[in-house]
Design a protein around this motif. Structure first.
Motif, PDB file in Angstrom:
ATOM      1  N   ILE A 252       7.040   3.499  -8.775  1.00 19.92           N
ATOM      2  CA  ILE A 252       6.948   2.358  -7.872  1.00 19.92           C
ATOM      3  C   ILE A 252       8.273   1.681  -7.608  1.00 19.92           C
ATOM      4  O   ILE A 252       8.343   0.739  -6.817  1.00 19.92           O
ATOM      5  N   ARG A 253       9.329   2.164  -8.219  1.00 18.51           N
ATOM      6  CA  ARG A 253      10.645   1.583  -7.956  1.00 18.51           C
ATOM      7  C   ARG A 253      11.352   2.253  -6.774  1.00 18.51           C
ATOM      8  O   ARG A 253      12.470   1.892  -6.445  1.00 18.51           O
ATOM      9  N   SER A 254      10.721   3.214  -6.156  1.00 14.57           N
ATOM     10  CA  SER A 254      11.371   3.958  -5.078  1.00 14.57           C
ATOM     11  C   SER A 254      11.553   3.088  -3.840  1.00 14.57           C
ATOM     12  O   SER A 254      10.816   2.124  -3.597  1.00 14.57           O
ATOM     13  N   ALA A 255      12.539   3.462  -3.035  1.00 12.65           N
ATOM     14  CA  ALA A 255      12.801   2.736  -1.784  1.00 12.65           C
ATOM     15  C   ALA A 255      11.597   2.828  -0.850  1.00 12.65           C
ATOM     16  O   ALA A 255      11.286   1.880  -0.118  1.00 12.65           O
ATOM     17  N   GLU A 256      10.918   3.955  -0.873  1.00 12.25           N
ATOM     18  CA  GLU A 256       9.738   4.141  -0.019  1.00 12.25           C
ATOM     19  C   GLU A 256       8.660   3.117  -0.339  1.00 12.25           C
ATOM     20  O   GLU A 256       8.059   2.523   0.550  1.00 12.25           O
ATOM     21  N   ASP A 259       9.708  -0.426   0.771  1.00 16.30           N
ATOM     22  CA  ASP A 259       9.532  -0.612   2.214  1.00 16.30           C
ATOM     23  C   ASP A 259       8.056  -0.783   2.567  1.00 16.30           C
ATOM     24  O   ASP A 259       7.695  -1.598   3.424  1.00 16.30           O
ATOM     25  N   ALA A 260       7.198  -0.004   1.894  1.00 17.91           N
ATOM     26  CA  ALA A 260       5.765  -0.090   2.178  1.00 17.91           C
ATOM     27  C   ALA A 260       5.206  -1.440   1.760  1.00 17.91           C
ATOM     28  O   ALA A 260       4.365  -2.021   2.456  1.00 17.91           O
ATOM     29  N   LEU A 261       5.667  -1.952   0.636  1.00 23.21           N
ATOM     30  CA  LEU A 261       5.205  -3.267   0.186  1.00 23.21           C
ATOM     31  C   LEU A 261       5.612  -4.349   1.185  1.00 23.21           C
ATOM     32  O   LEU A 261       4.820  -5.227   1.532  1.00 23.21           O
ATOM     33  N   LYS A 262       6.826  -4.262   1.649  1.00 24.41           N
ATOM     34  CA  LYS A 262       7.308  -5.234   2.630  1.00 24.41           C
ATOM     35  C   LYS A 262       6.476  -5.163   3.901  1.00 24.41           C
ATOM     36  O   LYS A 262       6.093  -6.198   4.472  1.00 24.41           O
ATOM     37  N   ALA A 263       6.176  -3.941   4.358  1.00 27.52           N
ATOM     38  CA  ALA A 263       5.385  -3.769   5.574  1.00 27.52           C
ATOM     39  C   ALA A 263       3.966  -4.292   5.406  1.00 27.52           C
ATOM     40  O   ALA A 263       3.341  -4.760   6.370  1.00 27.52           O
ATOM     41  N   ALA A 264       3.439  -4.245   4.175  1.00 25.33           N
ATOM     42  CA  ALA A 264       2.078  -4.712   3.907  1.00 25.33           C
ATOM     43  C   ALA A 264       2.024  -6.194   3.576  1.00 25.33           C
ATOM     44  O   ALA A 264       0.975  -6.702   3.189  1.00 25.33           O
TER      45      ALA A 264
END
Length: 361
Positions: A252-256, A259-264
């Motif tokens: 869960i530390r990945s950049a992907e 980014d997904a958390l920010k988008a959600a």
């Protein structure tokens, strides 16, 4: 084999260890109503306590053979088997192959049935086979399905022998696959949701596979939905011979994921490694974010035993709110049934109860 829904999108950024605000009196009341009357459920070789009204669905795989079980009277079972036999015998292959290949009682035993067919009436050849095996036991219909191949006896093989479309080295694993399914279904037992076995073995919804955890490949998948809050669900997956590519906290530390958390539009509620009262060490992540139906919900996840072995199966336990499941259609969900504080309190009550079932292994 890892879950890749918005769980993985809604976790650990900079808020690791964030604290939850105190519950209001109304939230405390809701939590008491959900957690005062909990019931122990047998999942795989473990026990976990869930609200008493949690409704289950699920299946299992043993050595790659999928198994399901359904409560059913003997009369219903016999009627259903008669219907299935008639249906399969009357099915015709669109290309003229023999569709129904074999069927009858499994090793001559009462309250059993098996069928070997092409599985698909539109199949382009008759090499692929589907083996279905059924058994009625203790008030449950047990259903196993396994795919096999027989290019030795296939009409396709004879038709195209000596041509560029021919099969160079015909094989037939139908006998071996049938033997595997027959051996498994002879052992498996029907089991009510309230029954907690005392002997070694693995629980799945409606069934129990007796036996010590030695080398058999076991995969158990179970979902529970709260009957009075149908957008709230728990899911359990355990794998006896699967190793995770990495840990939950590392993934869960990945950049992907960031980014997904920010988008959600999400935030981390809590994350880290914890030791449960049973002594099991687990990683967990709790998060809030927009769900697949674009309303704010919660996703809590726990993972342990990343190296996965018969005696320490790899376990993934999830809880979701405001998300569709087998009891809640997407268009019926307008908001989460639980506030963030209520969701965390329910998760803590359930996840902390996880423990190995006595004598299970």
């Amino acid at each position: 084999m890892l879950k890749t829904g918005w769980l993985v999108c809604a976790v650990l950024l900079t808020a690791c260890g964030a604290k939850t605000s105190a519950l209001t009196e109304q939230e405390k009341k809701v939590v008491r109503e959900m957690t005062t009357d909990m019931k122990s459920r047998c999942v795989g070789r473990y026990l976990i306590d869930l609200p008493i009204n949690a409704q289950p669905i699920g299946d299992a795989k043993f050595d790659g053979v999928r198994v399901t079980a359904k409560a059913q009277s003997l009369e219903q079972f016999q009627h259903e088997m008669h219907q299935r036999d008639t249906e399969l015998r009357e099915t015709k292959s669109t290309l003229g192959y023999t569709f129904f290949l074999d069927g009858g009682r499994m090793r001559g035993k009462e309250n059993t049935q098996y069928f070997v067919t092409l599985g698909d009436s539109g199949a382009t050849n008759d090499i692929e086979r589907v083996i279905e095996v059924y058994k009625w036991d203790r008030g449950y219909k047990i259903d196993m399905r396994i795919e096999a191949f027989d290019s030795i006896h296939a009409e396709y093989t004879r038709k195209y022998e000596g041509t560029p479309y021919g099969i160079p080295n015909p094989v037939n694993d139908v006998p071996d696959k049938s033997r595997l399914a027959f051996d498994l279904i002879e052992r498996v037992q029907g089991r009510s949701e309230d029954e907690i076995p005392t002997e070694p073995g693995t629980c799945f919804v409606g069934g129990f596979m007796p036996g010590k955890a030695i080398a058999e490949e076991e995969q158990i998948s179970t979902s529970y939905v709260l009957a009075d809050k149908t957008d709230v669900s728990f899911s359990w997956d355990s794998f006896a011979n699967l190793q995770a590519a990495s840990t939950l906290l590392r993934r869960i530390r990945s950049a992907e994921v960031q980014d997904a958390l920010k988008a959600a539009k999400g935030h981390v509620i809590r994350s880290g490694s914890v030791v449960l009262p049973s002594g099991m060490k687990v990683d967990e992540v709790l998060a809030s974010a927009l769900t697949l139906v674009q309303v704010e919900g919660h996703h809590c996840s726990l993972e342990t035993n990343y190296l996965g072995s018969p005696k320490t199966p790899y376990i993934v336990l999830d809880m979701e709110t405001a998300s569709p499941n087998f009891m809640a259609e997407a268009d019926t969900i307008r908001q989460s049934s639980l506030t963030e504080g209520e969701a965390v309190a329910l998760w803590d009550a359930v996840s902390s109860s996880l423990r190995p079932r006595p004598n299970a292994f």
